[in-house]
Enzyme design. Structure first.
Site, short mmCIF file in Angstrom:
data_model
loop_
_atom_site.label_atom_id
_atom_site.label_comp_id
_atom_site.label_asym_id
_atom_site.label_seq_id
_atom_site.Cartn_x
_atom_site.Cartn_y
_atom_site.Cartn_z
N ARG A 250 -3.77 49.27 4.70
CA ARG A 250 -5.05 49.94 4.43
C ARG A 250 -5.15 51.29 5.15
O ARG A 250 -6.20 51.67 5.67
CB ARG A 250 -6.22 49.03 4.84
N SER B 131 -13.31 43.21 -0.34
CA SER B 131 -13.08 42.57 0.95
C SER B 131 -13.81 43.36 2.03
O SER B 131 -13.56 44.55 2.20
CB SER B 131 -11.59 42.50 1.26
N GLU C 56 -13.52 46.76 6.61
CA GLU C 56 -12.72 47.55 5.69
C GLU C 56 -13.62 48.50 4.91
O GLU C 56 -13.20 49.56 4.47
CB GLU C 56 -11.99 46.61 4.73
#
Length: 302
Positions: free
Chosen positions: A175, A225, A295
């Protein structure tokens, strides 16, 4: 703001400049107050020009795609949102390579590749975001990641220059990427795919998307998420084991279908999302001594 208004009108037609635009209309969470300006450039030169104008006028700016990983504050954003999405979506296929602009939706990119019998993007097909955001954060699902097949990406650097970065220069990690670290803007990307049978590729995409629908709360607005995966753990399991399935703050809820998702079950607010995230972080840490890192990106005034 009058100065920036005139300068934006000099390079963009009126339909590409929205004023006091509610960002709830442009995020998958369906949450967010108004942006002073939301502009939709149609090519990379316009992206560059808009950013130059913002810097000249000392007005903050932020680049978004579909707004699928974003929580915008209830008071909105007192700056310019540059939306690279509907008007920035060219796809070009050359042999086993596919090049696409940053505004292309991942689902469309994967389907286009499949139509040409090209395999490698199946796992990206269900991610509800654009290519630019996906490259910036090395998005992935079900064992697929952007870094698996990317060759290069064109970015707009902080100094206003365009640069082509190869795979190693992109520094794609979990990420993360050099684009995110340096505040670059993703413009387009090229992938090397593998030849395959169209029907088999489409079937794989269908199966993965069905798995996603079975396990994820796609019926509610969310930002995907909510937390990054802590090393050695799964965020959703930690949250579930902490007894937080169905935990609510107002109309914002930890999904009882998949605890890794925070969903908007009504008219939730950004303040409620932030409160819930903080509650989950605190409770999970108290029970497991694991710190969950969001996130989801936070933007604007809360």
């Amino acid at each position: 703001m009058n100065d920036i208004n005139q300068k934006l009108m000099a390079i963009l037609s009126e339909e590409h400049i929205l004023r006091n635009e509610p960002l709830a209309k442009h995020t998958t969470f369906k949450i967010g107050g108004p942006a002073a300006y939301l502009v939709t450039p149609t090519n990379k030169e316009q992206v560059k020009q808009v950013i130059e104008i913002c810097k000249e006028c000392d007005v903050p700016f932020y680049v978004i795609g579909k707004g699928s990983n974003l929580l915008v504050g209830d008071q909105g954003y007192r700056g310019v949102i540059i939306q690279i999405y509907k008007n920035f979506n060219r796809i070009e296929i050359n042999g086993n390579q596919i090049t696409a602009e940053a505004g292309v939706m991942l689902a469309r990119l994967a389907k286009e590749a499949a139509e040409y019998g090209l395999s490698g993007l199946e796992g990206e097909s269900g991610i509800p975001g654009t290519l630019g955001g996906a490259v910036t954060m090395n998005a992935g699902a079900y064992g697929y990641e952007i870094k698996d097949h990317i060759i290069s990406a064109t970015v707009l650097r902080q100094d206003g220059e365009f640069q082509v970065l190869d795979k190693s220069e992109l520094q794609l990690g979990y990420r993360n990427s050099i684009i995110q670290k340096e505040g670059f803007v993703a413009i387009e990307a090229t992938f090397q795919l593998s030849p395959g049978k169209k029907e088999e590729i489409l079937e794989t995409m269908k199966e993965l998307n069905q798995r996603r629908a079975d396990k994820q709360p796609l019926e509610y607005p969310s930002a995907g998420s909510t937390f990054k995966r802590p090393e050695g753990y799964f965020a959703g399991k930690l949250i579930m084991d902490a007894g937080l399935a169905g935990y609510r703050v107002g109309d914002i809820m930890v999904s009882d279908k998949h605890c890794g998702f925070v969903v908007n079950v009504g008219n939730g607010t950004a303040a409620q999302v932030r409160q819930l995230i903080e509650d989950v972080q605190r409770i999970v840490y108290e029970k497991n001594q694991v710190r969950l890192e969001p996130e989801v990106r936070f933007l604007g005034d809360f």
